[in-house]
Structure formats: structure tokens, C-alpha cells
Enzyme design. Structure first.
Site, short mmCIF file in Angstrom:
data_model
loop_
_atom_site.label_atom_id
_atom_site.label_comp_id
_atom_site.label_asym_id
_atom_site.label_seq_id
_atom_site.Cartn_x
_atom_site.Cartn_y
_atom_site.Cartn_z
N GLY A 71 0.94 -1.47 -0.25
CA GLY A 71 -0.45 -0.20 0.41
C GLY A 71 0.97 0.95 0.06
N ASN A 150 -7.87 3.92 9.95
CA ASN A 150 -7.31 2.53 9.87
C ASN A 150 -7.65 2.51 11.65
OD1 ASN A 150 -5.10 4.75 10.06
ND2 ASN A 150 -3.99 3.33 10.82
N GLN A 178 -8.14 0.11 4.56
CA GLN A 178 -8.68 -0.44 5.32
C GLN A 178 -9.83 -0.80 4.35
OE1 GLN A 178 -7.50 -1.69 8.12
NE2 GLN A 178 -6.48 -0.50 8.17
N GLY A 199 -2.61 -6.07 -0.04
CA GLY A 199 -3.03 -7.50 -0.11
C GLY A 199 -3.30 -8.10 1.42
N HIS A 200 -2.19 -7.59 2.21
CA HIS A 200 -2.54 -8.67 3.30
C HIS A 200 -3.62 -7.74 4.32
CE1 HIS A 200 -0.02 -5.48 6.43
NE2 HIS A 200 -0.57 -5.31 5.32
N THR A 236 10.73 -7.75 -11.61
CA THR A 236 9.69 -8.94 -12.23
C THR A 236 8.36 -9.39 -11.39
OG1 THR A 236 12.02 -9.71 -13.29
CG2 THR A 236 9.79 -11.29 -12.31
N CYS A 324 3.18 4.90 24.01
CA CYS A 324 4.07 4.18 24.77
C CYS A 324 3.78 3.56 23.96
CB CYS A 324 3.38 4.09 26.67
SG CYS A 324 3.98 5.09 26.91
#
Lengths: 384, 278
Positions: A71, A150, A178, A199-200, A236, A324
């Protein structure tokens, strides 16, 4: 201990169908799609098939799809191309709540002398369309606005905003990382010029993305070299992952209704179960207009990283907008842009579901959340 | 995900001495909700100046809670004088170390301890609190005295380390230059920008250097492609050249000018040089 994965906006499980479809291309089918021989040629067919599958999910034509590595690459390329093809234009428009993949790119071009308008949001994370209309000046090279946030899951009015940009002759890009598969996107009807996806977030492995570039929109590649992707993205092809993304797109289309209804139902049960049982907890974002899988809840006077570690002990995976947990010292830029008070912003937790989330997992989480918050509130010096 | 030690996990999940002490005669408070962490430390000090008991309340991440918990363990049974000698490093070491971005949690523990003891002694709040010393980081309320103490006790060498230990400069970043100056003064070195003054050269020297670079570095490279270059003018940092031979008809002469001529002149003569074609 069983893992309860409620962090699907970070990444998703690889769908078994996706993995199956990929395997031959990690085995015997290793040819180069650019080769002239049949052995390579059959690979080229698989890539084009995946392109059609993804195009069909978005309401695009296959030749409007470019496969990328992620992305972030799609986002970088969109901004780069808009600036390169319109060198006379010196302005960019975006929002204060974008993902770093856009925000840091914008800041980079700002340092190169471009003027960037960062649109603010209200306390629910909503953009102001009047402010947006004002920002659409003749020398604006590109508008880039995320389809869905997100952190909160808020869905921005992309249809309307893209139409407004089109009326002013300004290019419109949306980071839909998202949103794809979770929100209704039909590029036949939406005058979006460019769109990024990953994709993920859609049940493929990490390492594959894509971008949509409307036919007729002038384009300059970010990565130059070979003629792959019709000269628009050299390198490629990542064949197994492209095949995986095609199948993931097909699955997303098949499960779309399920996502809208079943996942939303589970999300609502989770959210209501938590908020009802824990005093001084609030839901961040625009509850009437957000992704079906996301909720962002703040707990007063406790700190997010501490909540995450206690949830982790129960096998529950979540994420936080607290300072944090990120390594920065300030809480989430999204929550700050929304004006969430500090005593709530530090204690924000994002829970994001997928079609693999079960009722049992939701019940377990609802059951154990109060003890986590109560334990931390007992230690906290701030009490109400 | 942070790489916390087992000790941090243990103290976070099962903190010792949680809650206010009813008979505390020393209380120290540091941090705030805005900053994202806060610690209220309670001590009971007896008439022999020994810390008999300790308790805490902490708002913050796992390492803040663990630092508070281990601190209460450490000070119990300690004399006030010995407790004052504790540094943030001692607290971090007792936990088997903290990730560097989390060192400020141990600093918070040390400051709360000092604040509590000063309150017990009837002294005004911590010497390095905001009243004394100059406020440097407005976002987190950190003074120069606090920064100097962190530098000395932890042998800090970079601005980034100072942010990790004190949080100073970690939000808007507008005080980073000031922190850099404090650090420079502390490690007895001049700030970086004074260490490397920009080379100042006269016009004559510049012209000579430009000529020399063109003759020795640029012309031989162009000659390899059948091209040549001629110096037309040097006006301040503006260098005007004419490309000759094959370079003159070359469609990528722009690239040659910028990627080769300008780059080499900037490298060998002066950074600010701009090259134009006559």
C-alpha cells in the site's frame, strides 16, 4: 492458550484458499511472465487472471490495475505521478488523520517546496466539506483522502469528495487500504482517479499491493526499468502473491454481505459488551458511518500499552493509540486531531475483527475486559 | 512489541506495594495525565530516618508500573540518605534493564523518590522542578536541570538519548536545538554546527577551484563520451558553462549539467553551487 486475533486492521490471517492458489507458483510454475516460451506464457495468464479478479472487485477494468509491493508503494506512486505530470501545480490536499504512508509522503513534498493543506476533523473524526471545497484551488495537483480510517474505522464521503474534485479539475486519490472488501467501492460510479490497496489486509501474505489508475489519467512510474505492468511499474512480477491477491479479491466479493452483516454484528456485540460493563469508557469515531469490523474504545485514566500487555496475557491481540505502545511520546495523531481528551486518548484500544472472528472469541473478550481495566485503575493515582 | 525483561513483566503483572499508605509521612508526585504517565509515591519514614514502608499508585505503561513497583521494594529498609543516592540507573538495573525508549520511566521513579523525601524534610519541592532551572521542553514540562542530571547520571551522548530518558523533545520537537546546546555544553564540545563551519572562500579561490575541478574531474568524463565543456562565467555561487562536442547536441544535457557538473562542483568546491547552461 488460544490466540484471539482482534487486530485485523494491522494484518489478517492468510485465507486457506489464497495459500492453496499460491502454492503451484512457489513450486513448478516458476516461469517469468515476460518470457516468450509457453512455460513463461502460462504464468502471464495467471497474472492477467488475477488482474481481472481484482478489477472486478473494484468495478474497474483490468488495464486500470497496477500490481505493486505494498500500500505504501501505491501511495507514494500516486502522489509522485500527480506531481510529475502536472509540474505547474504546487499544492496538495490531504487530511490530518491519514496513515503515515500518506502523511510522511506529504511532509516530504512539503520540504521540497510544495504547499500541503491538512484538513481537520470534528470530534467524531468527520471532515468538513466546506473546508474541503475551499481547499480545491486551481493549482492543486492532487487530493489524497483515505477511504476509511485505520484507527477508528470512519468512512469518509469519498463519492462526494471525488465528485467535487472532478468539478474543479483536480486529481483525486484515495488510500483504500482499510476499506477494500469492507466498504462498498464501485469505481464505475465513483470518479476516483487513483486508489491504493494492500493484500495483507485482505487475507493474503504481506508483500503485495496494487493501485488503480483510471484510464486517461496521466501517469509517471515511480519505479523505472523493465516494461512490466505496461511500463508503469518495473520489476519482475511477484507472481505467487499476485495470484494470491486475485483469489483474495474474489473471496472478498463473495464474503462482502457477510462482512457487512455478520462481522458488524459481532463487532457491535463486542463493543457494547465492553462499554456496558466498564464505566468511563467511550467509543471513538463516527459510530453511524464506519467499517463493519472496527471499534476504537477509550478507557479513562488507564494507559493503552498496559491494557495491551494484560490482554496479551489472555491471548487477546489488540492495538492501541497510546504513546507508549508506539514508541513515540504522544498519543495517536488521529485521536488528537479529533480532540479526544488526553486522559482518554492515552487509554485507547482498537479492536478489529474479520470474517474469521467467532462469537466465542467475542464472548471471552467481553468477559475478561473489565478485570483488566479494573486492575489498572486500582494501580492508577487518578480516580473518579 | 517491546522487549521487556522477565522482571519487568513480573512487576507489571504482579506489582508489589500497590496503593496509598495510610500512615505515610512522605508523598512524592511526578508526571501528569497529559504526559501519559504519572507516579504518586508514599513513604513511611521512622524517627531513625529509615524508610519503613512504601507504596505507590501509577498511571502509565508496563515499564512505568514495573519501575514504581521495584522502587518501593528497593527503598524499604533504606536510610533516607542512602535512598537519595539512588539513581534512575539503579532502578532500571533492578529490572534487568529497560528498552532505551522507556528509560524515562526509571527517571520518573527517581524523581518521585526525591520529591517525597524533600516533602518529608520540609524542603520546597524538587530542586529540578519547574520553579528552578529553565523550562526547556514545554510539551512535557522538562527543565534544563532535569536534562543535565539525566546526561550526567547516564552518560548520555545524543539528543535522542536525552529524549528517551527525559521525554524532552519527544512531542513537537521545537526544543531539540536547545537540548542539543545543553548537551554540547555538558560534554564540553561545541555544538555540531560550530564544529563544522561552512568553508568560506573568496571569489578568486572559488574560480580557481571551479577551473581545476572542470579540468581534472569533469572534462575527462565528458571526453569519454566525445563531449567537452567550457567555463563561461562564475558569478558568486552561480556557475555558467557551455557544453561542447557531442554533449552540445545531447538530449540529456540537462542531466549531465545537474547530475555530473553540478554534483562534482558541489563536492569539490562548495555545497551551494548552482550550474547553468549558457
Amino acid at each position: 492458550m488460544k490466540t484471539i486475533y482482534l487486530d485485523n486492521n494491522a494484518t489478517t490471517a492468510i485465507a486457506p484458499e489464497v495459500r492453496e492458489a499460491m502454492l503451484p507458483y512457489l513450486g513448478d510454475l516458476y516461469g517469468n511472465p515476460s518470457s516468450m516460451h509457453t512455460f513463461g506464457g502460462q504464468i502471464s495468464e495467471a497474472v492477467e487472471n488475477a488482474r481481472e479478479q481484482l478489477a472486478s472487485l473494484l468495478g474497474a477494468d483490468p488495464d486500470e490495475i497496477i500490481f505493486t509491493a505494498c500500500g505504501s508503494e501505491s501511495d507514494n506512486t500516486a502522489v509522485w505521478s500527480a506531481l510529475q505530470t502536472q509540474p505547474e501545480k504546487r499544492r496538495l490536499v490531504t487530511t490530518r488523520v491519514e496513515h503515515p504512508a500518506i502523511l510522511n509522503v506529504m511532509q516530504h513534498w512539503e520540504r521540497q517546496g510544495y504547499h500541503v493543506t491538512y484538513l481537520g476533523v470534528d470530534n467524531k473524526g468527520r471532515l468538513n466539506l466546506d473546508e474541503y471545497a475551499q481547499a480545491l484551488t486551481p493549482d492543486t495537483a492532487l487530493v489524497s483522502i483515505m477511504f476509511a480510517n485505520n484507527e477508528t474505522g470512519n468512512i469518509h464521503p469519498i463519492q462526494r469528495m471525488a465528485e467535487m474534485a472532478k468539478e474543479k479539475g483536480v486529481l483525486f486519490h484515495t488510500d483504500a487500504v482499510q476499506a477494500v472488501g469492507k466498504a462498498s467501492i464501485d469505481l464505475k460510479k465513483m470518479p476516483v482517479d487513483m486508489l491504493s490497496l494492500s493484500g495483507h489486509k485482505l487475507h493474503t501474505p504481506k508483500g503485495i499491493g496494487a493501485m488503480y489508475v483510471r484510464r486517461g489519467v496521466r501517469f509517471r512510474p515511480l519505479i523505472r526499468g523493465g516494461h512490466q505492468e505496461r511500463g508503469r511499474r518495473a520489476g519482475t512480477e511477484n507472481v505467487p502473491y499476485i495470484v494470491g491477491l486475485g483469489v483474495a479479491a474474489q473471496l472478498a466479493a463473495a464474503h462482502f454481505e457477510e462482512e457487512l452483516f455478520n462481522v458488524a454484528k459481532l463487532r457491535n456485540a463486542l463493543e457494547q459488551g465492553i462499554v456496558k460493563n466498564i464505566p468511563d469508557s467511550i467509543i471513538n469515531g463516527d459510530v453511524d458511518n464506519r467499517l463493519p469490523n472496527t471499534t476504537n474504545i477509550s478507557f479513562k485514566n488507564v494507559e493503552g500499552e498496559a491494557i495491551l500487555l494484560m490482554l496479551d496475557r489472555l491471548g487477546i491481540c489488540a492495538s492501541s493509540g497510546s504513546a507508549c505502545s508506539s514508541g513515540s511520546l504522544e498519543p495517536s495523531h488521529v485521536l488528537r486531531a479529533m480532540g479526544v481528551p488526553f486522559n482518554y486518548a492515552h487509554g485507547s484500544i482498537r479492536l478489529s475483527l474479520s470474517r474469521y472472528t467467532t462469537q466465542e472469541e467475542v464472548d471471552f473478550t467481553v468477559q475478561h475486559f473489565p478485570e483488566v481495566i479494573n486492575t489498572l485503575r486500582m494501580i492508577s493515582p487518578f480516580k473518579e | 512489541m517491546w522487549n521487556y525483561t522477565k522482571a519487568v513483566h513480573d512487576h507489571f503483572l504482579h506489582p508489589h506495594n500497590v496503593g496509598p499508605l495510610k500512615d505515610a509521612n512522605a508523598v512524592g508526585e511526578v508526571g501528569s495525565l497529559t504526559c501519559g504517565d504519572a507516579l504518586k509515591l508514599y513513604l513511611k519514614i521512622n524517627d531513625k530516618n529509615i524508610i519503613e514502608d512504601a507504596g505507590f499508585e501509577t498511571f502509565g505503561c508496563a515499564s512505568a508500573i514495573a519501575s514504581s513497583s521495584v522502587l518501593t521494594d528497593m527503598v524499604k529498609g533504606m536510610s533516607v540518605d542512602d535512598a537519595l543516592k539512588l539513581t534512575n540507573k539503579d532502578i532500571a538495573n533492578a529490572l534487568g534493564g529497560l528498552p532505551k525508549q522507556k528509560m524515562h520511566c526509571s527517571v520518573m521513579g527517581q524523581e518521585a523518590l526525591e520529591a517525597a523525601i524533600r516533602q518529608w524534610k520540609g524542603e520546597p519541592p524538587v530542586p529540578h522542578a519547574h520553579e528552578e532551572g529553565k523550562l526547556v521542553c514545554k510539551c512535557f514540562g522538562i527543565t534544563d536541570a532535569q536534562i543535565i542530571r539525566a546526561i550526567r547520571e547516564n552518560n548520555l551522548k545524543t539528543v535522542e538519548e536525552i529524549t528517551n530518558y527525559t521525554k524532552a523533545g519527544g512531542a513537537c520537537g521545537s526544543c531539540l536545538d536547545e537540548i542539543s546546546e545543553i548537551l554540547a555544553a555538558e560534554i564540553k564540545q561545541k555544538p555540531l554546527k560550530e564544529l563544522k563551519p561552512l568553508p568560506r572562500i573568496t571569489n578568486i579561490q572559488r574560480m580557481q577551484l571551479v577551473l581545476k575541478t572542470i579540468d581534472e574531474d569533469i572534462r575527462p568524463r565528458l571526453a569519454a563520451d566525445g563531449g567537452d565543456i567550457e567555463l563561461v562565467d562564475v558569478e558568486g555561487k552561480r556557475v555558467v558553462v557551455a557544453l561542447k562536442g557531442r554533449c552540445a547536441q545531447c538530449r540529456v544535457s540537462d542531466v549531465t549539467i545537474h547530475d555530473l557538473v553540478e554534483r562534482l562542483l558541489r563536492e569539490h568546491v562548495e555545497p551551494g553551487i548552482v550550474v547553468e547552461e549558457a
